[in-house]
Design a protein around this motif. Structure first.
Motif, PDB file in Angstrom:
ATOM      1  N   VAL A 409       0.819  -1.206   0.000  1.00 17.23           N
ATOM      2  CA  VAL A 409       0.000   0.000   0.000  1.00 17.23           C
ATOM      3  C   VAL A 409       0.857   1.262   0.000  1.00 17.23           C
ATOM      4  N   PHE A 410       2.133   1.150   0.368  1.00 20.43           N
ATOM      5  CA  PHE A 410       3.017   2.315   0.386  1.00 20.43           C
ATOM      6  C   PHE A 410       3.743   2.519  -0.942  1.00 20.43           C
ATOM      7  N   LEU A 416      -5.477  -0.451  -3.601  1.00 20.45           N
ATOM      8  CA  LEU A 416      -5.975  -1.811  -3.576  1.00 20.45           C
ATOM      9  C   LEU A 416      -7.418  -1.841  -4.084  1.00 20.45           C
ATOM     10  N   GLU A 417      -7.838  -3.057  -4.438  1.00 16.49           N
ATOM     11  CA  GLU A 417      -9.163  -3.188  -5.034  1.00 16.49           C
ATOM     12  C   GLU A 417     -10.254  -2.691  -4.099  1.00 16.49           C
ATOM     13  N   LEU A 431       0.369   7.817   0.528  1.00 14.75           N
ATOM     14  CA  LEU A 431       1.081   6.937   1.458  1.00 14.75           C
ATOM     15  C   LEU A 431       2.532   6.739   1.051  1.00 14.75           C
ATOM     16  N   ALA A 432       2.812   6.794  -0.258  1.00 13.65           N
ATOM     17  CA  ALA A 432       4.209   6.722  -0.692  1.00 13.65           C
ATOM     18  C   ALA A 432       4.984   7.928  -0.179  1.00 13.65           C
ATOM     19  N   ILE A 433       4.330   9.104  -0.186  1.00 15.04           N
ATOM     20  CA  ILE A 433       4.990  10.298   0.358  1.00 15.04           C
ATOM     21  C   ILE A 433       5.173  10.165   1.858  1.00 15.04           C
ATOM     22  N   VAL A 434       4.191   9.601   2.551  1.00 22.45           N
ATOM     23  CA  VAL A 434       4.315   9.386   3.996  1.00 22.45           C
ATOM     24  C   VAL A 434       5.529   8.522   4.308  1.00 22.45           C
ATOM     25  N   ARG A 435       5.669   7.426   3.577  1.00 22.73           N
ATOM     26  CA  ARG A 435       6.830   6.558   3.818  1.00 22.73           C
ATOM     27  C   ARG A 435       8.133   7.287   3.518  1.00 22.73           C
TER      28      ARG A 435
END
Length: 488
Positions: A409-410, A416-417, A431-435
């Motif tokens: 999810v990151f 996701l579906e 969420l990619a930015i959060v990580r």
């Protein structure tokens, strides 16, 4: 001009040397080094053998001369007769008086001239090595001259000249044989080295060919790992790992470009359609203008997110300063309550970190926006410290993510579906930015679940020393900002 030509010549030689294969360079250097070593060894052997044989000849000459000296000094026989009593054993012997006249010799022909000019006093010995005697050329001799005095007080010099022809031939023969043997040994060693290097470099060449093939076809592939378990085998395994990472990176890049194009296509299509409708109608339409503005802002947010991730990939350093993370969380709580769309539960304790306030605000905002998009009721925020670490929980009442999807999810554009059905405008980059932000601050973020089974995102960041006095608590508490709420 001549210096330039020489320089170019040297440079050309160096370039030609660099173009040689590794096997050819190693064999050439080895051949030169071994040849020099063999030449030095053969020369040292020849000199040592020559000195040994020369010393043996001198010892033999001393023994012969010593017998004559003993006979003369004892007075047992006249000096001239004492020479004939000693076997010459191929040596030339002379007895010379103080005036340099040859008194006696082992052979009549040797009476004509002195064998050497050495004239040591009685009791002394002198030696010499000559390439030829007077009247003779080309045959080496070892000469020993010993001074002696007879009982009557007459001084003589006993000269013994031992031929070194046999010794010289022995040295020459041994040197030639050793040189020939060394050359044969050199050829054998170079042959073995060439065979060994060819066998050792063959797997490397095979690895190069396989990598070249994989590169040309731009497809997936793996290198055959030799079963030897040596350095070549480890190289092949490392190359396979690198190819796997490159393949994964290439796939991620292609997916990233595809998803970015897809996300940008939707607002662009909406804006284009609105503009075309506006051109067909001259009447002003505030709703159409609002739609264009909304889609433009959506594109701007997407571009800003892409720029943030690009900076993170480039390793742009963060502006580090002490930041009260609880203040940021409290501001988000007030914003959500002002919107009034969801119930907000908060448990806020003092939590200070070292980092970039703007990025930390973006991290919290992205987590909160993600929670509001997927909640079925309330959103919960908890912040505090635990064992010197600052911990932030962002919860929502939705179902927790499946365990096999909590890491994916990151990823960028990862939706996701189950989230696609309820997503309301998310780009898949939040969420990619959060990580990325959490990692750049020395922390981490994970997708997990609350003790009651709701969805939770947990961020852990290194805390400062003065933040360790506010432990994280799951019990309901009154925050220092005056926001009282039950914890999730």
């Amino acid at each position: 001009m001549r210096e330039n030509a020489v320089g170019l010549g040297k440079g050309g030689t160096v370039r030609r040397w660099e173009r040689w294969s590794l096997q050819r360079r190693v064999l050439t250097l080895s051949a030169v080094a071994v040849t020099i070593a063999i030449a030095m060894g053969v020369a040292a052997y020849a000199v040592a053998l020559d000195r040994i044989l020369y010393a043996a000849a001198l010892d033999s000459a001393r023994l012969q001369g010593g017998d004559i000296v003993a006979a003369i000094s004892s007075g047992e026989e006249p000096a001239a007769i004492s020479i004939s009593e000693v076997a010459s054993r191929g040596a030339l012997i002379q007895l010379v008086d103080a005036s340099g006249r040859v008194v006696a010799a082992s052979e009549p022909a040797e009476m004509r001239s002195r064998l050497t000019a050495l004239a040591p006093p009685p009791g002394r010995i002198r030696t010499a090595q000559v390439t030829g005697l007077p009247g003779e050329v080309g045959e080496p001799y070892a000469i020993v001259a010993q001074g002696v005095r007879d009982p009557a007080g007459t001084a003589y010099v006993v000269v013994v000249a031992t031929p070194l022809r046999v010794e010289t031939d022995s040295v020459r023969t041994a040197t030639v044989l050793l040189a020939v043997g060394s050359v044969l040994l050199l050829l054998l060693v170079l042959g073995l080295m060439r065979r060994t290097m060819r066998g050792a470099l063959q797997p490397v060449e095979r690895i190069r060919a396989e990598v070249d093939r994989i590169t040309q076809v731009r497809g997936r592939g793996q290198i055959t790992v030799p079963p030897s378990g040596d350095e070549i085998s480890r190289l092949a395994r490392t190359m396979n790992q690198m190819l796997a990472r490159l393949d994964q990176s290439d796939a991620s890049t292609r997916r990233f470009v595809s998803d970015a194009s897809h996300e940008l296509r939707s607002p662009l299509a909406t804006i284009r359609a609105a503009i075309e409708v506006g051109k067909a109608s001259d009447a002003p339409d505030p709703g159409r203008d609002d739609l264009i503005l909304a889609e433009t802002l959506r594109m701007q947010r997407l571009v800003d997110d892409l720029l943030t991730l690009a900076k993170a990939d480039d390793g742009v350093p963060i502006a580090a300063s002490e930041v009260d993370l609880d203040d940021i969380v409290h501001a988000e709580v007030r914003r959500l309550r002002a919107l009034g769309e969801q119930e907000v539960r908060a448990s806020i304790g003092a939590a200070r970190v070292l980092g970039d306030r703007g990025r930390l605000e973006q991290m919290v905002r992205n987590l909160v926006d993600n929670a509001t998009r997927h909640t079925t009721g309330a959103v919960g925020l908890t912040v505090g410290t635990s064992e010197g670490q600052v911990v932030l929980y962002v919860d929502n009442d939705g179902d927790p993510l499946p365990e096999d999807q909590r890491a994916a999810v990151f990823e960028r554009f990862a939706r996701l579906e189950q989230s696609r059905e309820r997503d309301r405008g998310g780009s898949g980059l939040g969420l990619a930015i959060v990580r990325s932000i959490a990692t750049s601050h020395g922390g981490r973020v994970v997708a997990t679940e609350t003790p009651t089974g709701d969805c939770r995102f947990a961020v852990t960041l290194p805390g400062t020393d003065d933040a360790s006095s506010a432990p994280l608590s799951s019990a309901p508490e009154r925050s220092r900002h005056g926001v009282g709420s039950p914890s999730p």
